[in-house]
Every structure is written in C-alpha cells, then in structure tokens.
Design a protein around this motif. Sequence first.
Motif, PDB file in Angstrom:
ATOM      1  N   ILE A   4       4.087   8.530   0.155  1.00  0.00           N
ATOM      2  CA  ILE A   4       4.963   8.450   1.329  1.00  0.00           C
ATOM      3  C   ILE A   4       5.658   7.091   1.319  1.00  0.00           C
ATOM      4  O   ILE A   4       5.009   6.063   1.119  1.00  0.00           O
ATOM      5  CB  ILE A   4       4.136   8.604   2.622  1.00  0.00           C
ATOM      6  N   PHE A  59       7.835   4.018   3.098  1.00  0.00           N
ATOM      7  CA  PHE A  59       7.844   3.428   4.443  1.00  0.00           C
ATOM      8  C   PHE A  59       8.874   2.307   4.470  1.00  0.00           C
ATOM      9  O   PHE A  59       8.855   1.426   3.614  1.00  0.00           O
ATOM     10  CB  PHE A  59       6.451   2.868   4.762  1.00  0.00           C
ATOM     11  N   ARG A 111       0.834  -1.199   0.000  1.00  0.00           N
ATOM     12  CA  ARG A 111       0.000   0.000   0.000  1.00  0.00           C
ATOM     13  C   ARG A 111       0.872   1.255   0.000  1.00  0.00           C
ATOM     14  O   ARG A 111       0.598   2.196  -0.742  1.00  0.00           O
ATOM     15  CB  ARG A 111      -0.908   0.019   1.245  1.00  0.00           C
ATOM     16  N   ARG A 113      13.644   0.016  -2.331  1.00  0.00           N
ATOM     17  CA  ARG A 113      12.273  -0.141  -2.790  1.00  0.00           C
ATOM     18  C   ARG A 113      11.430   1.060  -2.375  1.00  0.00           C
ATOM     19  O   ARG A 113      10.598   1.553  -3.136  1.00  0.00           O
ATOM     20  CB  ARG A 113      11.685  -1.425  -2.192  1.00  0.00           C
ATOM     21  N   ALA A 114      11.650   1.552  -1.123  1.00  0.00           N
ATOM     22  CA  ALA A 114      10.867   2.681  -0.641  1.00  0.00           C
ATOM     23  C   ALA A 114      11.262   3.971  -1.346  1.00  0.00           C
ATOM     24  O   ALA A 114      10.439   4.850  -1.564  1.00  0.00           O
ATOM     25  CB  ALA A 114      11.026   2.818   0.867  1.00  0.00           C
ATOM     26  N   LEU A 145       3.608   1.551  -1.248  1.00  0.00           N
ATOM     27  CA  LEU A 145       4.306   1.660  -2.534  1.00  0.00           C
ATOM     28  C   LEU A 145       3.318   2.028  -3.641  1.00  0.00           C
ATOM     29  O   LEU A 145       3.613   1.895  -4.823  1.00  0.00           O
ATOM     30  CB  LEU A 145       5.004   0.345  -2.864  1.00  0.00           C
ATOM     31  N   ARG A 188       9.974   1.791 -15.738  1.00  0.00           N
ATOM     32  CA  ARG A 188      10.064   1.318 -14.356  1.00  0.00           C
ATOM     33  C   ARG A 188      11.282   0.418 -14.139  1.00  0.00           C
ATOM     34  O   ARG A 188      11.914   0.464 -13.091  1.00  0.00           O
ATOM     35  CB  ARG A 188       8.781   0.608 -13.945  1.00  0.00           C
ATOM     36  N   ALA A 203      11.004  -2.644  -8.215  1.00  0.00           N
ATOM     37  CA  ALA A 203      10.152  -2.091  -9.271  1.00  0.00           C
ATOM     38  C   ALA A 203       8.681  -2.106  -8.878  1.00  0.00           C
ATOM     39  O   ALA A 203       7.847  -1.520  -9.567  1.00  0.00           O
ATOM     40  CB  ALA A 203      10.338  -2.894 -10.558  1.00  0.00           C
ATOM     41  N   PHE A 204       8.364  -2.747  -7.759  1.00  0.00           N
ATOM     42  CA  PHE A 204       6.959  -2.954  -7.390  1.00  0.00           C
ATOM     43  C   PHE A 204       6.189  -1.648  -7.289  1.00  0.00           C
ATOM     44  O   PHE A 204       5.034  -1.556  -7.700  1.00  0.00           O
ATOM     45  CB  PHE A 204       6.893  -3.702  -6.054  1.00  0.00           C
ATOM     46  N   GLY A 205       6.826  -0.619  -6.719  1.00  0.00           N
ATOM     47  CA  GLY A 205       6.114   0.640  -6.511  1.00  0.00           C
ATOM     48  C   GLY A 205       6.210   1.582  -7.701  1.00  0.00           C
ATOM     49  O   GLY A 205       5.711   2.704  -7.638  1.00  0.00           O
ATOM     50  N   LEU A 206       6.851   1.126  -8.771  1.00  0.00           N
ATOM     51  CA  LEU A 206       7.060   2.013  -9.927  1.00  0.00           C
ATOM     52  C   LEU A 206       6.024   1.716 -10.994  1.00  0.00           C
ATOM     53  O   LEU A 206       5.577   0.597 -11.148  1.00  0.00           O
ATOM     54  CB  LEU A 206       8.461   1.781 -10.496  1.00  0.00           C
ATOM     55  N   LYS A 207       5.676   2.778 -11.719  1.00  0.00           N
ATOM     56  CA  LYS A 207       4.744   2.589 -12.815  1.00  0.00           C
ATOM     57  C   LYS A 207       5.343   3.190 -14.076  1.00  0.00           C
ATOM     58  O   LYS A 207       6.317   3.925 -14.012  1.00  0.00           O
ATOM     59  CB  LYS A 207       3.402   3.253 -12.487  1.00  0.00           C
ATOM     60  N   GLU A 265      -2.003   4.264  -0.555  1.00  0.00           N
ATOM     61  CA  GLU A 265      -1.391   4.170  -1.883  1.00  0.00           C
ATOM     62  C   GLU A 265      -1.405   5.511  -2.623  1.00  0.00           C
ATOM     63  O   GLU A 265      -0.700   5.682  -3.601  1.00  0.00           O
ATOM     64  CB  GLU A 265      -2.091   3.086  -2.712  1.00  0.00           C
ATOM     65  N   PRO A 320      10.164   4.996  -5.854  1.00  0.00           N
ATOM     66  CA  PRO A 320       9.064   5.810  -6.412  1.00  0.00           C
ATOM     67  C   PRO A 320       9.213   7.293  -6.096  1.00  0.00           C
ATOM     68  O   PRO A 320       8.286   8.055  -6.347  1.00  0.00           O
ATOM     69  CB  PRO A 320       7.812   5.235  -5.731  1.00  0.00           C
TER      70      PRO A 320
END
Lengths: 483, 337, 345
Positions: free
Chosen positions: B81, B83, A390, B145-146, A392, B109, B101-105, B77, B149
């Motif tokens: 922010i 975390f 979430r 990862r945090a 992310l 990415r 790459a999970f949080g990238l769009k 989401e 993005p």
Amino acid sequence: MLALPLLHLAATAADGSPPNALFGEANLRLLVHTLALAGGVLAGALTLAAPLAWLVTRTDLPARRLATLVGLLPLAVPGYLTAYALLALAGPASPLGVRLPRLEGYPGAWLALVLYTYPYLFLALRAGFARLDPALEEAARMLGHRPGSIFLRVVLPGLFPAIAGGGLLVVLHVFADFGVVSLMRYPTYSYAIYRELAGAYDTAAAAWLAMGLLTLVAPVLWLEARLGGPSSVHPSHRNPPRVRLGRARGLAQTLFLLVFAAGPGLPLVALLAWAGQARSALGPVAGALLRALEASLPATGLALLLALPLAYLGVRYRAGLERIAYLGFSIPPLVFGLAVATASLRFAPWLYQSVPLLVLAYAAYFLPEAVAPLKAGLARIPTRLEEASRTLGRGPLETGLRVLLPLLKPSLQTALVLVFLSGLKELPLTLLLAPPGFDTLALEVFTRAEEAQFAAAAPYALALFLAGGGMAGVLFLLEGKKR
Amino acid sequence: MSLLTVHGLEKRFGKSQVLAGVGFTLNPGEVLALLGPSGSGKTTLLRILAGLEVPDAGWVRLGKQTLVGPGIFLPPENRGIGFVFQEPALFPHLRVVDNVAFGLKGRDRRRKAEEALAALGLTAFRNRRPDQLSGGQAQRVALARALAPKPRILLLDEPFTSLDAGLREGIRSEVRAAIRAQKIAALLVTHDQEEALAFADRLAVLHRGRLVQIGTPEEVYHRPRTPFVASFLGHTNLLKGEAHGDHAETALGRLKIVPRARGPVWLSLRPEHLALAAHGVPGKVVDRAFKGHDVTLWVRTAAGELRVQADYRTRAKPGDAVRLVPREPAVVLEGEA
Amino acid sequence: MVRILLLLLLTFSPAALAAREVVVYTGRSKALVEPLIQRFTAETGIRVRVRYGRDAQLLALLKAEGGRSPADLFWANAPGALLLAERRGLFAQLPKKVLARPSAFVPEKGDFVPLTLRLRTLAYNPQRVDPGILPRSILDLPRLAAFRGRIGWTPGYSSFQDFVSALRAERGEAAAYDWLRGMKALAPRAYTGNVAMLLDLASGRIDLALTNHYYVYQLKYGGPEGDFEGEDEEEESPPRGELPLALHPFAPGDPGNLALFTGAGVLKTARHPDAAQRLLAFLLAPEAQRFAAQRIHEYPVVAGVRTPAYMGPASRALTLAPRVNFAAFGDLEGTLRLLRSLDLF
C-alpha cells in the motif's frame, strides 16, 4: 546488566546498618555543598556552552569545525589532572614560570568543573541549535519581539531537550566527581562515600551513602524527563541563516581562544613543561596507549549498540527504560565495579579478570553518555520518516539501518566521542576489573600524579590527550567533508 | 469484486472513541474521498489501512488477503500500500532519485525510479537534496516515491493542503492520471469539500468516528442523509417542518419534499434551490456578498435567516424587501426534528 | 629411572609451570612498585602480574572474590589495612626465614611482614616559619595560636587515623580527645591528599602540615623515575626545584614521630605461595630495601641499608619513633568514633 549494580548496592548496604552519620549534620552539609555545586556548575556550563554552540552553528565564524573541536577538548583531560595543574601553576615551582592565583573552595571547584564539564552541554546545544526551525524565530520577530526576548521565549524553550540531556550529564558528573573537589578542598557528598571506603574500610556504609546519592539523582532524572519531554518543534528542512559577525568576529575568536586557554590550555602547558623534564622512553607509553584503546574502542562500539535500542524505546514509546542507565552512572564506580566482579565470579567465572569483562563494564557504565545524544538525535527525526519507509516496503530493521542510522550520524558521532573519551580516562573500574598487569594510560598518569611525579606522568597524560583529542578531531574535522 | 473491504473498524485512544464501527469497500480504479471535520477519525482510518495503527476491532481485506483482523496483523512493509503524508516526509539524507528508489527492489530499481520521476516531470530534480526543493516539488517527489513500487492502493492523507490552489489542481490531475495508468485505487483523506467533490468517484463522510454517508458526489450533495452531512458538504438552509407524504408544512409555507415522509422532520434547502421572485415568502435582505458568477444573499424570513444564491444580475441590497420561492423539493434528513 | 621420571614430571607439571608466575594486589602506587617487580622478574624469571588500587578497594575486592581470588600476595600501604586483612583471616603463616629478616614490626601471628617505614612528621615552609618556635611535642601543637587557619592536615587519610589510634593507645582517650579539640580550635585546613596539601605549603597558602615524611622528600628530590639498576647509588639526586619544604622532627619517642609500616602477606588462597614467598624475600633483601630508601625515600626495615644523607639513617628514625603496640592500629572503629564525635571525619 544495569540492574545488577543496583541490586548489589542494596545487598551491600543490607550487610550493615545505615551509618548514624547518614542523616547527620556533616552529611547534610555535604549534600548542600553538592547541590550548590551542581546547580552552579550547571548554570556556569550553560552560560559558557550556549554562546559557543551558537557561534559554531548560527554564525559565519571562521574555522567552525576547528572551533567545535576546541569546544570539546576539555573532555580529553582528566579532571584531577586539570586540578593538579592549577595547583602546581599556583606554586613556587610553577611550570609556567608565573604563579597563578591559587583557586580553592567553591570558586575553585566551580571553575575547574565548569571548564571540565561544559563540553557535554556544548555538544548537546550544538545539535539543538541546528534543529531549531528558523521560521519560529522569524515568526517571533514579525510579532514584534526583540532578539533578547526571542531568545528567551522561542529559542530557549526549543533547546530544552538539549539542555536537559546535556545538563543531566553535567550534573551527574558533578555528583560523581571526587578528584576535582578534593584537590580544591570543597568536599561534596562523594567525599562522604570515599571517606567510608578508603578511610573506614566500610563498604556497607559507603553503599548506604551511595543510595543517599541515588535519592539525589532521582529528582534530577524527573526534572530531565519534564524538560526533555515531547518537543513539538518541527524539524526544519531549511538551514538556518548564518549571522554575520562582522567586527565581532575577532571577539568571537578571542572567546574561543580564552576558553581553550583556560580549559585544556592550562593543564596542557603544565604537561608540556613537565614532559620537558621527563626522561621516560616511548615504549611504555605506547603500550599503555594500546591497552587503553583495546578496552575503550570496543566498549564505545558496544555502548552505542546498547544505547540505540534504549534511546529508541525512550523516545518513541516514552518507556523511561533508558533512565535505568543513568542510575547506574550515579553509583560510585567502585561499587559498580565490585558488583560486576561479584556477578562475573558467580555467573561467568571464565570472564573474570578478562578484557571483555572490562569492555562490558565500561559500556554499561558509560551508557548514559551514549543514550543522551542519541535520544536528542532521535527526537529530532520525525516518526513520519519511519512510517514512510515502512509503507515503502522496508521492515523495522531495514528502516533502522537505512533511515535512522544515516540521520543519527551526528548524534552517533557525539556519543562515540563522549564514551570513547570517558573510557580512555577511566580508572576505578579498570583497577578492579582489568586483568592484573593491564595498565592503561589513565592508571599510568594517576599513579605518578598521586606520588607528585608530575614530570613522569606528563608523557602518559599527553598521550591520553592526543589520543582523545585525535579521535575527536578525526570525527569532527572530517565531518561534512564527504559531501 | 471489490479491491479493499473494510469492516467494523473500532479504535480508541484513551477515553476517546476515534473510530466506531467503520466499514466500506473500494473498487479497482476508484478514487474514494474520506471527508470529515478534523478529529473525525479520517487519518486514523488511513493509518490502520496502512498498518501504522492497529484497530481494536474489525478487519481489513485487500483482494483475498486479510491485512488485519482478529489475530492477524500484516506489517506495513508487506501490504503493498502506498502512502502520501500531509507533509512530504522525504528522507533528508537521500537525493530525490534515491528517495524514489527507496521502495524499489531488484536490479532495475534505478530505471524504475527514473521512470517514476519522468512520469511526474521531476527528472530535472533527480540529484537535488530534499532541502533544495519547494513545497510543491517535494510533495510531487513524495507522490512519485509512493507510486514507484506500484502499490495496489494509494492512500493520500491531505497531501494537497499545503499547496496553493494552482499547484493543487495540477497535482490532482497527475494523481488521477497515475491511478488510471497503474489501474490502482486511491483513498484520499481531506477536509476540503471542493477537492472531494471534484476529485473523487465516491465520497464517504466521517463524523465522530462513524461513516455517516457514502455515495457519488452528486448523491451525497443532493441527497444528504443527516443535518451534519447537509451542512458540512456545501452550504444549506435547515428548516423544521411537518411532513405529509410528498409535502411538508414549514415556516416558508407548504414545500415539496423528497423522499416521502410523515410527521415532524428536518429539511435541507440548498441556497441555489431558492430564488428571488415577485411572489412567495416575504423577507428582508440582511447582507450581500458578490461572488462573480453569482450573488449570495442572507434574507431574514419567518423561518429565520436563509442563505440564497441569487442571479448575478440581482440588485437586491441590504434593507430591501424581497420574496423567495423554492426551485427544488426540500430534502428530508434523518433524525427527529 | 623412576626417580628421574618423577623429577621430569615435577618439573613440567602444571604446578611447576604455574610457579613461574605470581599475582600481587597492592595498595601502593605503580610508580613505587614497578621498578622492584621488573628487577625481581629479571632475577628469578618469575612473571609478576600486579593489580593496583587502594588498600580499601583491594580488600573489598578480595572479600568479593573469596576463595576464587587469583591473588597470591596482598601488599598494603598502611598498617590498618594489614591488620584488617589479618583479622579477616586472609593471610597464611609465613616461614621463619622470611619473618626473621625485618628488624622490627613483625606481628606475633607471623602472617605478614613489614617492608618499609614512613614517619609521621610536621612539615613547614622555611621561608615563612622559624623552626625554633616549633614545639618538641605534637601535643603542644594546639598552643600555636599564631598559626590559626594556617595548619594543614588530612583527617580522612589512613596514616593520620593510625596516628590518632596510636595517640589513644599511648596517652589515653582523654588526651587524644583534648588534642583533637585543641587542633580543631586552630581551624586547620583539611585535605584529602598529602600532595595537594604540600603544594599549598610550598606556595605559602599554609605554614605547617601534618604529613608523612616521604611525601616531602618526593616533592623535593623527585621520585623513583626510570629503571632501577640495583647498584648502590653513591650520588644522591640533587634537589630539583627549590621547593620551600622542611621537616620538623619532634623529640625522640614523641607520638608525632610515629613510625608506620607498609607490608605484605601471602594469601591463604594463593595459587603460587612459593613464588609469593620468594617475592617477599626479594623485597626484604638489601637491594630492594636500598631502592625503597634511595628512590622512594622510605626507611628500610632490615638493618645495614644506607639511606640518603638528608633522610638520616633508619636507626635514627627508629629512635625518634615512639614504641607502639600493634594492637593500637587495630581499633580503627574507636578512632573513627572519636573523629566523628568532633565532626572531623
């Protein structure tokens, strides 16, 4: 959908007054029988399932995937067929040529049901063992505990959620079983319900008795909630070390062979021998198989879809909602089927006597078999991962699809096999709800076995076994090959 | 203008009040450390900021956008922010690079994920699965990862506690560099005071759900406002005294105090602000601990047992009679003595 | 011209098209029903859709469906179920033509017909029991103290209950009570199904079993496998497997030889009553009756149908069976009360 059968049950019961026999001595005796059998079968299934699950998860047993498949195969044979086979094998026309001892009464029912239901615990424990953090066992060893004491004080408590989930299914199956106990001549409470329905044509009395059965189920559910409660077990990133079996390897393999021989092996041998005498064409068998698949495959998918949110709510919010599903499971299928029929006639007549209605009924009825493994699987996934997703930027739905679903794969697999096999074997709901003429494999097997035409039943039973075992085989043998 | 504004946050879990009216601001480029004993509400505060908990009252604003307030709740989401949890919380089914790459769009990415990995020197691990990483590596992947993005704020929930001292310092400076490079702000929850002092631009001390003091590390350390802050942040000696303007009468005699006060007061006197001398308050050494760069002595005096940071050359040992003098004014603390 | 148009309209109207189908609810096993249905469809072109179940289940379903039931015909496996359906007013009056076919067991109301007969009987294991010592009357069975614990029966099964009902009607409540109590003293082994009981009889686990005659023949001579050709089968299938099972008929007219009929009626709510009546007529025709006799080992209800030699002709079966008033089977509740008072049900 789930509350409906309960309401119907109450309404049916309200049609008549409680039978005098409800609290009579005879029914109390049946209650005691039921409890004794459920307790015994649970203990037996656990004793059998735990070592098997341990062997396939924690040791270097060869061909572990095959062993896993062997462990769940009994689910592909209807319980009454196992019982008939055991009976026939004990008779003078034994298909084996050798007469086995005739088991009956408590020992007979116990053995047949243990061999038939242990896979529920086996699958649950298999997942449970994989989840235990080996560091806990190491810590216990460092604190000076012997392996036996480690098992009792560290491993067993960690397995409680698995034992509770799988054990619940075992107990509910024992409560509901009629085929095995009647052939083994050990009448349980389900006999009382059958008697009122089939012997006395009295649905109201049967409904009262079914409610009596529900009062048995309630404490079981409570126990499950207690044992399966929050588990503080930390998911481990480490694969547990595999125990080298060494010389015990042969012994372990023999154990699997024995379980296979006694479980699905015996009925299979009888079936094969009977099939040799049969002179039936393949066409009708294929047709019945297709119809069975037409109902059970979509039902499996639907049950998984319904079970996912239920299991999620149950695990993350302790909503307890998913327990309603178990209540439905403990209603006699005939009452359940009549409830679905009545509701459909009233609210959706266009659905009545259609395959979609049958699919719906299967899915609702077998929901617990999907909920139980999914609950255990979800409990194993730390909330942190969802929170991480979430933060992310992934919404709840995306989080479910991209994080939870992939991690739930083994549980989904188990749920799928359980529901599919149950759907394939299902009979009473099919009889009531399928369109007339929609005769499935289970019906073809039962109608012949009932008339003592075992040879004619054999090809259908073998097809059922191959379809069920084949599906389980595809899922479990291919598992992990993709990596 | 401040980047993050937090006002009047309240949160209750059942009977326990976890947050009782917490408010502060965070400026761009700033690292704020939230310090407090366990159970003080630090983690809850962080989770409210991230949107993982909903406060009972109060509001949070990021730039001009209200994240949460009366009738408003922006799901996590949509907050932008980042975390980093106490444990790495990597997705076990994804490779390292896929985790990042999970949080990238968007189309680039992959490239962005590779960059984020490279920035933390993790390129070599890109194809590993999380269970093939050590604790430190996993935590650095979680950080990458945090950060990938490009969040506006990074929240760190005791991310370094599971790491050993050497790794901890390395990763801290990496976080610092990343914050500087991306011009973002960070909020670090910790119960490790040294980490807070060394890492943060400002410190906020939480105690029983209240923010008791906020300021630069020096301010908070040298001028603690309450006995709790004084003793939680570093070591101190607490004394009772009767204040008379710029001085107070205590069991150690007359001491200079800051700020000016009158009446009965609690005073804080840091161990390093006491010295052994030829004259002064008499006492007897009870215990001694050699620290390398200095020596800590416990001296029984008329004011009770005092902790004294002595010169590394001191020979004083348990049983010796010594005399103590204050080197700095004692700090007057809030609350009646 | 108008007449031709009308004829065309009638031929292709939905009603006429729908008449090409009939929906059957039956408590009989598919194995016993399917070959007959296939034959009927081949002969008439009428499609038959069958819902299988147990009598009780189907009666419950019919109750739930009420007027919306798609069923045209209810084909029951026991007289009790037929009489219950009659009491509930489910059946429509049948035409005389159909009612005239069976030689016996046609109800006064004329709303259902019997289709086949099965006899209650005593089965024994010839390897263990000398039939010479078996009594002439079922009422003397309780005297066989030597068989304590070695007699099987099915107190929860409808045919057994129908027997008790007949016994009550024939010999009075007290006699029925005494017989049941006497039997109970022999500690009989209760079964829920006949097949399991007879498998135990064959394997020597018990020596005597109170059952329906046709289960014994099913086990000894096999069931209706394969397609039914409809020809008069001269050869009788040879006994397969040497199962040691034999039948002991009681004296003619003894209640132990009770004849029980299976039968069917057309439902009042039927949408295809004509097709349903045609099916009934087919089931009563010699061809279908012969199938029942030769493949299912039940006795025919119409005269002049050959039965396999080991079964004996239907006429002999009917002389063995006692004459019983229909009404006897209607009082199931009284029978259950009696069984419950002895803790047998």
